[in-house]
Structures are given as structure tokens and as C-alpha cells.
Design a protein around this motif. Structure first.
Motif, PDB file in Angstrom:
ATOM      1  N   LYS A 127      31.270 -18.181  30.184  1.00  0.00           N
ATOM      2  CA  LYS A 127      32.010 -16.936  30.348  1.00  0.00           C
ATOM      3  C   LYS A 127      31.899 -16.016  29.139  1.00  0.00           C
ATOM      4  CE  LYS A 127      35.980 -17.060  32.531  1.00  0.00           C
ATOM      5  NZ  LYS A 127      37.369 -17.407  32.930  1.00  0.00           N
ATOM      6  N   ASN A 128      31.899 -16.599  27.944  1.00  0.00           N
ATOM      7  CA  ASN A 128      31.790 -15.758  26.750  1.00  0.00           C
ATOM      8  C   ASN A 128      31.358 -16.589  25.549  1.00  0.00           C
ATOM      9  OD1 ASN A 128      32.368 -13.108  25.307  1.00  0.00           O
ATOM     10  ND2 ASN A 128      33.616 -14.522  24.121  1.00  0.00           N
ATOM     11  N   ALA A 129      30.350 -16.090  24.829  1.00  0.00           N
ATOM     12  CA  ALA A 129      29.908 -16.720  23.581  1.00  0.00           C
ATOM     13  C   ALA A 129      30.223 -15.764  22.440  1.00  0.00           C
ATOM     14  CB  ALA A 129      28.419 -17.032  23.636  1.00  0.00           C
ATOM     15  N   TRP A 175      23.541 -12.463  29.841  1.00  0.00           N
ATOM     16  CA  TRP A 175      22.984 -12.818  31.146  1.00  0.00           C
ATOM     17  C   TRP A 175      23.595 -14.112  31.673  1.00  0.00           C
ATOM     18  CZ3 TRP A 175      17.324 -11.931  29.141  1.00  0.00           C
ATOM     19  CH2 TRP A 175      17.064 -10.550  29.098  1.00  0.00           C
ATOM     20  N   MET A 176      23.853 -15.054  30.780  1.00  0.00           N
ATOM     21  CA  MET A 176      24.487 -16.305  31.200  1.00  0.00           C
ATOM     22  C   MET A 176      25.910 -16.053  31.668  1.00  0.00           C
ATOM     23  SD  MET A 176      22.892 -18.776  28.224  1.00  0.00           S
ATOM     24  CE  MET A 176      23.360 -20.391  28.829  1.00  0.00           C
ATOM     25  N   ALA A 177      26.626 -15.177  30.959  1.00  0.00           N
ATOM     26  CA  ALA A 177      27.992 -14.843  31.377  1.00  0.00           C
ATOM     27  C   ALA A 177      27.995 -14.126  32.725  1.00  0.00           C
ATOM     28  CB  ALA A 177      28.658 -13.974  30.310  1.00  0.00           C
ATOM     29  N   ASP A 178      26.984 -13.274  32.958  1.00  0.00           N
ATOM     30  CA  ASP A 178      26.905 -12.508  34.208  1.00  0.00           C
ATOM     31  C   ASP A 178      26.235 -13.291  35.337  1.00  0.00           C
ATOM     32  OD1 ASP A 178      28.019 -10.399  32.820  1.00  0.00           O
ATOM     33  OD2 ASP A 178      26.107  -9.409  32.428  1.00  0.00           O
ATOM     34  N   ASN A 208      38.133 -25.863  35.022  1.00  0.00           N
ATOM     35  CA  ASN A 208      38.978 -25.524  33.874  1.00  0.00           C
ATOM     36  C   ASN A 208      38.218 -24.662  32.874  1.00  0.00           C
ATOM     37  OD1 ASN A 208      41.338 -27.228  34.582  1.00  0.00           O
ATOM     38  ND2 ASN A 208      39.867 -28.910  34.267  1.00  0.00           N
ATOM     39  N   ASP A 209      38.943 -23.745  32.213  1.00  0.00           N
ATOM     40  CA  ASP A 209      38.396 -23.003  31.086  1.00  0.00           C
ATOM     41  C   ASP A 209      38.551 -23.844  29.820  1.00  0.00           C
ATOM     42  OD1 ASP A 209      37.662 -20.863  32.610  1.00  0.00           O
ATOM     43  OD2 ASP A 209      39.304 -19.556  31.982  1.00  0.00           O
ATOM     44  N   LEU A 268      33.507 -19.983  25.352  1.00  0.00           N
ATOM     45  CA  LEU A 268      34.476 -20.111  26.436  1.00  0.00           C
ATOM     46  C   LEU A 268      33.685 -20.373  27.715  1.00  0.00           C
ATOM     47  CD1 LEU A 268      37.280 -19.879  27.781  1.00  0.00           C
ATOM     48  CD2 LEU A 268      36.889 -17.390  27.906  1.00  0.00           C
ATOM     49  N   ALA A 269      33.887 -21.541  28.290  1.00  0.00           N
ATOM     50  CA  ALA A 269      33.141 -21.909  29.491  1.00  0.00           C
ATOM     51  C   ALA A 269      34.094 -22.431  30.554  1.00  0.00           C
ATOM     52  CB  ALA A 269      32.100 -22.969  29.154  1.00  0.00           C
ATOM     53  N   HIS A 270      33.690 -22.241  31.799  1.00  0.00           N
ATOM     54  CA  HIS A 270      34.452 -22.774  32.930  1.00  0.00           C
ATOM     55  C   HIS A 270      33.708 -24.003  33.431  1.00  0.00           C
ATOM     56  CE1 HIS A 270      37.515 -22.338  36.042  1.00  0.00           C
ATOM     57  NE2 HIS A 270      36.597 -22.742  36.915  1.00  0.00           N
TER      58      HIS A 270
END
Length: 281
Positions: free
Chosen positions: A213-215, A170-173, A244-245, A238-240
Motif C-alpha cells: 500500500k505504501n513504501a 506501481w506496486m501500490a497501484d 490485515n494492514d 505498509l502492506a495488506h
């Protein structure tokens, strides 16, 4: 049940020898399915006489076997000698019984007992010299609603693990509607750059100022304490952030509290760790 004490003491003394056994005495004969479901073997060990006004029998129940509701006009003692089972008196909570437990069933107290779904149970019953009275059928729905605490705990742990996975997705989406329902109104969030409450965390996720973006979850441990559960997961995130990523290793602590049947996230804390870190189970 006069003169019961000698038999009672004798059977208790055997307990240390029988915990690892299915039965003390020969298994006996399989009972017809009249007042029970499943497979139960009975061995009548002693018939009441003029001196000893009680009967003694051993019952060996296969996993999932259960007796219907019944009562004993002169009471009964159950000495659990092997396995795990259930016992419930009318109007009371279900008890989980194990080898070494002694159940005192008072005269004319309606009750049922059974093996647990995943374990046989064996007991020696000392009963007052009066016929058992059978009352109602114990339904499969009622029986299946109960779990051994260890099994229930395992189910809860898995439920929390799955809920945590959903949260990361849900956090990624940027699914703030689902997250708003999950987050407790008094929840807090601790990041490497600060700490804040629910509304700000939802705003950060919605605007993408931090986009999770992805855990990638490597390791998980859960402890459940009544209505509170704590989950630790080691992740590569992986976070923006700020255009920056970035990729970082974290151990994330999540605290959940059950309210009105639903788990609510109370706390989410990011801790920076080395990539060699492992969570101790």
C-alpha cells in the motif's frame, strides 16, 4: 618535431605544481570566435626557429568552450595542466582528459578538443611548424551528447532512484502492466515468507494477496557497474497481508540491468532490520 624532448621533459616536471592552478604562464589574450565557441585565452610561448621546429602555446578554455574539427600536418602534443576536458579523433571514442594527461595527436589526424560543460581546461600545446587546417564545425548537439564519467554516473544513479520510486507507486497501484515491463523475465523476489519468480510476483500484486500500500523511503544508496546498478533503500512498508494492514521496517536490495537502452529489475530482496539502521554511503 625535432629537439622537442627537452621542452617535453621540462613541462612534465612542472605538472605537480600546476594541477591546482588555472595556468602555468600568463593567461594571454582572448581569441576571436573564428574556429571555436565559448571563451578561450591564448598565450604564444615560443615560435619555431631554425633550431627548434615547433611552436608552443598555452590555451585556457572556459567551461563549455570547444574547438571545431581540425588537424595538424606535423602533429601536436597536448599537456593538460588544469581542469577537465574532452578530446576526440575522427572515428574514435571521446576521451575525458584531466590535469596530468598527455595527448599525442599524430600528423594529419582530424580531431577536436574542448573544456567539459562544468569545468575549465588548460593545456600547453607543442605543435609542428605548419599551419593548423580547420575542417568541420563541431555542433552543439555532438558536444552536448558527451558527459564526464562522474557526471554520467550521477545521472544514472538519479535515474535508478527515480525508477525505484515509480516501482513502489506501481506496486501500490497494482499496475502490473508497468511492472511487467520493468521486471526482467528472469527476475527473482525474496520476501520474508519465501522466494519466487516474475510471474508469481505479478500475480501476488494483481490479486492483492500482498498489497504494497505504501513504501515510505528513508534512505537510498546506489552503485553503478557498467550495465548493472544496485540500489539499497531503507523503507517503512505498509502492506495488506492476509486481511490485515501491517507495518514493517525493511532494507530492500534492488538489482537492475540495462538491456537495449532500458533498465530491467533483476532482483528485489526484502531484509528485516531495526528501525535504527542506516545505509552506509
Amino acid at each position: 618535431m625535432k629537439n622537442i624532448s627537452l621542452v617535453f621533459i621540462f613541462l612534465i616536471s612542472l605538472n605537480s605544481e600546476v594541477n591546482a592552478q588555472e595556468s602555468i604562464f600568463p593567461k594571454g589574450t582572448k581569441a576571436p570566435n573564428v574556429h571555436h565557441t565559448g571563451e578561450i585565452w591564448l598565450n604564444l610561448l615560443f615560435d619555431a626557429d631554425e633550431t627548434f621546429d615547433f611552436n608552443i602555446a598555452q590555451a585556457v578554455s572556459a567551461p563549455g568552450s570547444k574547438l571545431n574539427w581540425h588537424l595538424h600536418p606535423k602533429g601536436q602534443l597536448l599537456l593538460i595542466t588544469h581542469g577537465v576536458g574532452f578530446y576526440q579523433e575522427k572515428g574514435k571514442e571521446v576521451q575525458v582528459v584531466r590535469a596530468g594527461d598527455i595527448i599525442k595527436c599524430l600528423p594529419n589526424t582530424e580531431h577536436w578538443h574542448a573544456a567539459s560543460p562544468d569545468s575549465p581546461v588548460t593545456y600547453v600545446a607543442i605543435s609542428g611548424n605548419a599551419p593548423t587546417k580547420w575542417t568541420d564545425t563541431l555542433t552543439a548537439e555532438t558536444y552536448n551528447s558527451f558527459k564526464v564519467p562522474e557526471q554520467a554516473g550521477q545521472d544514472t544513479e538519479q535515474e535508478i532512484i527515480e525508477l525505484s520510486k515509480k516501482k513502489w507507486q506501481w506496486m501500490a497501484d497494482k499496475n502490473t502492466d508497468s511492472l511487467a515491463n520493468l521486471f526482467h523475465d528472469r527476475s527473482r523476489y525474496v520476501h520474508m515468507s519465501g522466494s519466487w519468480k516474475k510471474d508469481r510476483e505479478l500475480e501476488i500484486i494483481k490479486t492483492g494477496s500482498i498489497w504494497y500500500k505504501n513504501a515510505d523511503v528513508h534512505d537510498v544508496a546506489v552503485e553503478v557497474f557498467d550495465d548493472t546498478a544496485i540500489l539499497w533503500n531503507r523503507i517503512t512498508l505498509l502492506a495488506h497481508v492476509r486481511g490485515n494492514d501491517v507495518t514493517n521496517e525493511f532494507t530492500v536490495t534492488e538489482i537492475y540491468k540495462k538491456e537495449e537502452g532500458d533498465w530491467k529489475l533483476l532482483d528485489l530482496t526484502f531484509s528485516s532490520v531495526r528501525d535504527t539502521h542506516e545505509i552506509e554511503h
